[in-house]
Design an enzyme around this catalytic site. Structure first.
Site, mmCIF file in Angstrom:
data_model
loop_
_atom_site.group_PDB
_atom_site.id
_atom_site.type_symbol
_atom_site.label_atom_id
_atom_site.label_comp_id
_atom_site.label_asym_id
_atom_site.label_seq_id
_atom_site.Cartn_x
_atom_site.Cartn_y
_atom_site.Cartn_z
ATOM 1 N N TYR A 1 0.825 -1.212 0.000
ATOM 2 C CA TYR A 1 0.000 0.000 0.000
ATOM 3 C C TYR A 1 0.860 1.264 0.000
ATOM 4 O O TYR A 1 0.627 2.176 0.803
ATOM 5 C CB TYR A 1 -0.919 0.021 1.230
ATOM 6 C CG TYR A 1 -1.752 -1.228 1.407
ATOM 7 C CD1 TYR A 1 -2.670 -1.624 0.437
ATOM 8 C CD2 TYR A 1 -1.622 -2.026 2.543
ATOM 9 C CE1 TYR A 1 -3.436 -2.761 0.595
ATOM 10 C CE2 TYR A 1 -2.375 -3.173 2.707
ATOM 11 C CZ TYR A 1 -3.283 -3.536 1.727
ATOM 12 O OH TYR A 1 -4.034 -4.672 1.892
ATOM 13 N N TYR B 1 -14.482 -4.220 3.222
ATOM 14 C CA TYR B 1 -13.164 -4.625 2.732
ATOM 15 C C TYR B 1 -12.990 -6.112 3.033
ATOM 16 O O TYR B 1 -13.163 -6.546 4.175
ATOM 17 C CB TYR B 1 -12.047 -3.822 3.426
ATOM 18 C CG TYR B 1 -10.672 -4.328 3.034
ATOM 19 C CD1 TYR B 1 -10.101 -3.968 1.816
ATOM 20 C CD2 TYR B 1 -9.979 -5.219 3.853
ATOM 21 C CE1 TYR B 1 -8.875 -4.469 1.430
ATOM 22 C CE2 TYR B 1 -8.744 -5.728 3.472
ATOM 23 C CZ TYR B 1 -8.198 -5.349 2.263
ATOM 24 O OH TYR B 1 -6.985 -5.852 1.873
ATOM 25 N N ASP C 1 -17.563 -12.474 7.204
ATOM 26 C CA ASP C 1 -16.110 -12.343 7.132
ATOM 27 C C ASP C 1 -15.646 -11.823 8.499
ATOM 28 O O ASP C 1 -15.718 -10.622 8.776
ATOM 29 C CB ASP C 1 -15.744 -11.370 6.005
ATOM 30 C CG ASP C 1 -14.244 -11.080 5.951
ATOM 31 O OD1 ASP C 1 -13.519 -11.502 6.867
ATOM 32 O OD2 ASP C 1 -13.812 -10.409 4.997
ATOM 33 N N LYS D 1 -6.178 -13.712 10.519
ATOM 34 C CA LYS D 1 -5.517 -12.738 11.387
ATOM 35 C C LYS D 1 -5.191 -13.299 12.779
ATOM 36 O O LYS D 1 -4.176 -13.957 12.946
ATOM 37 C CB LYS D 1 -6.359 -11.457 11.491
ATOM 38 C CG LYS D 1 -6.289 -10.597 10.222
ATOM 39 C CD LYS D 1 -6.746 -9.183 10.507
ATOM 40 C CE LYS D 1 -6.836 -8.343 9.259
ATOM 41 N NZ LYS D 1 -5.574 -7.788 8.802
#
Ligand SMILES: Cc1ncc(COP(=O)(O)O)c(C=O)c1O
Length: 419
Positions: free
Chosen positions: A10, A138, A240, A269
């Protein structure tokens, strides 16, 4: 920049400021090569929930390494992968009984999308191959995940037209389900499902907390109504929980805030306490059984090389054990209390909103330029935070002390006062 061979995430590599070099990490502290010590306020993109270099997690890794690091899951299995699947089935919302591993959050999402599409194909509805998603969402950086992330506002907007078009409804918001945002989103969803259900495989969303698309919370009751609409129109519901899973919103899973069970849930994660990449896409017996049969085309043709990696699964088991035996939900409650005291409702010249849920504290500014220079400002005060867009947020490791947490919030507040 001094690291020409390393392409950073990014980042505009022409102008990106030099990254800081970490030479040691312990507990919630990052130690840089120039002697600077930083309190990590974002848990290395929200995954290092137990802090760094944790002795119990290190031991789990070493014990598994002493046996072997990895064996393929095709035709072979390992105990850690089996036990982790059993554990995930036990702790996730009821009805989620079958675990398919991947190696990152994005891949976990891809697996969920492919699984939902093939579920309908296997049942004779091959046209049900599109998805509904929330604006401001996202879900990752791979193409399927990009297609269900916000189509207009997200970092993936450049790819509109190049990736599969999907359906979107406005993000819910407000303090309760009666809010205009929730009602508008539900009406759009109802209409969309009524008219297009013959093409829609599933509705995918981040439950209760939209992360990288806007650091936004919405009322958990929305999930209940979304579940009802999906059931009415024959559409699967995918949660999600890559960001929310394992306590971030105050309950073990965000789904628990509403007592709503999805058809498919994605975890990653914090699954391994931030030690290794691993994802789990978990589904119901109804979905799983649609893949059983004598026709070879019914089977799920998917299998990332590193799925079920034994070291990753072993450390995930140790991480869940810590969460269960060391009362992590009370640690998260304590973090939430401090965040509410310190930043909830804060006001400032360029600050639009200050909000808190679980171990998440968010300051929303008018525009990204309000945060230029913040990284160095925080660094000089011994804190590592990385604003994203117009959002300055903290999602600290759950083991953080009250003193360190207040140091993080003091830096956030000082910035608000100054700018
Ligand atoms: C909700 C959500 N889904 C998916 C992903 C993608 O995960 P990964 O970066 O591990 O591919 C993220 C990452 O931030 C996320 O927040």
């Amino acid at each position: 920049m001094q690291y020409d061979s390393l392409w950073l995430p990014y980042a505009q590599m022409k102008t990106v400021p030099a990254p800081y070099r970490v030479i040691r990490a312990e507990g919630v502290k990052l130690y840089l090569d120039d002697g600077t010590v930083l309190i990590d306020g974002i848990s290395s993109w929200w995954c290092v929930i137990h802090g760094y270099n944790h002795p119990y997690l290190n031991k789990a890794v070493s014990e598994q390494l002493a046996k072997f690091a990895h064996v393929m899951l095709g035709g072979l299995v390992n105990d850690a992968a089996i036990h982790l699947a059993e554990t995930l089935v036990r702790i996730t919302p009821s009805g989620l009984n079958h675990v398919f591993y991947g190696d990152s959050g994005s891949v976990g999402v891809e697996i969920a999308l492919k699984m939902a599409t093939q579920f309908w194909r296997n049942k004779g509805f091959a046209d049900k191959n599109r998805f509904v998603a929330l604006r401001g969402g996202y879900h990752g950086d791979t193409t399927g995940a990009m297609s269900v992330s916000d189509d207009d506002e997200s970092m993936h907007r450049l790819f509109k037209g190049a990736i599969l078009p999907q359906y979107f409804v406005d993000a819910p918001g407000g303090v309760n389900i009666e809010s205009e945002e929730c009602q508008a989103s539900l009406s759009q969803l109802a209409e969309l499902l009524r008219t297009n259900n013959s093409q829609i495989a599933a509705f995918i969303l981040e439950p209760v907390f939209q992360g990288a698309g806007g650091f936004r919370f919405y009322p958990p009751e929305y999930l209940f109504h979304a579940r009802k609409l999906c059931d009415e129109h024959g559409v699967l519901l995918i949660f999600d929980e890559v960001a929310t899973g394992f306590g971030r919103t105050g309950t073990l899973f965000a789904a628990d805030l509403a007592n709503v069970n999805p058809d498919i849930m994605v975890l990653s994660k914090a699954l391994t306490g931030g030690y290794f990449g691993l994802s789990a896409t978990i589904t119901t017996s109804q979905v799983y059984e649609s893949f059983l049969g004598d026709d070879a085309d019914l089977a799920f043709m998917h299998g990332p090389t590193f799925m079920g990696n034994a070291v990753a699964c072993a450390v995930a088991l140790a991480s869940i054990n810590l969460i269960e035996t060391e009362n992590y939900l009370s640690k998260i409650k304590a973090i939430e209390q401090v965040l509410r005291e310190e930043i909830q409702g804060l006001s400032g010249a360029s600050l639009c909103d200050a909000r808190v849920l679980g171990a998440i504290g968010v300051l929303e500014f008018e525009c990204p330029s309000n945060l230029i220079g913040f990284r160095e400002f925080a660094l000089q005060r011994g804190v590592w935070l990385r604003p994203y867009g117009k959002w300055l947020y903290t999602m600290p490791p759950y083991v953080i002390s009250e003193k360190d947490l207040r140091q993080i919030t003091a830096v956030m507040k000082e910035w608000v006062m100054k700018y």
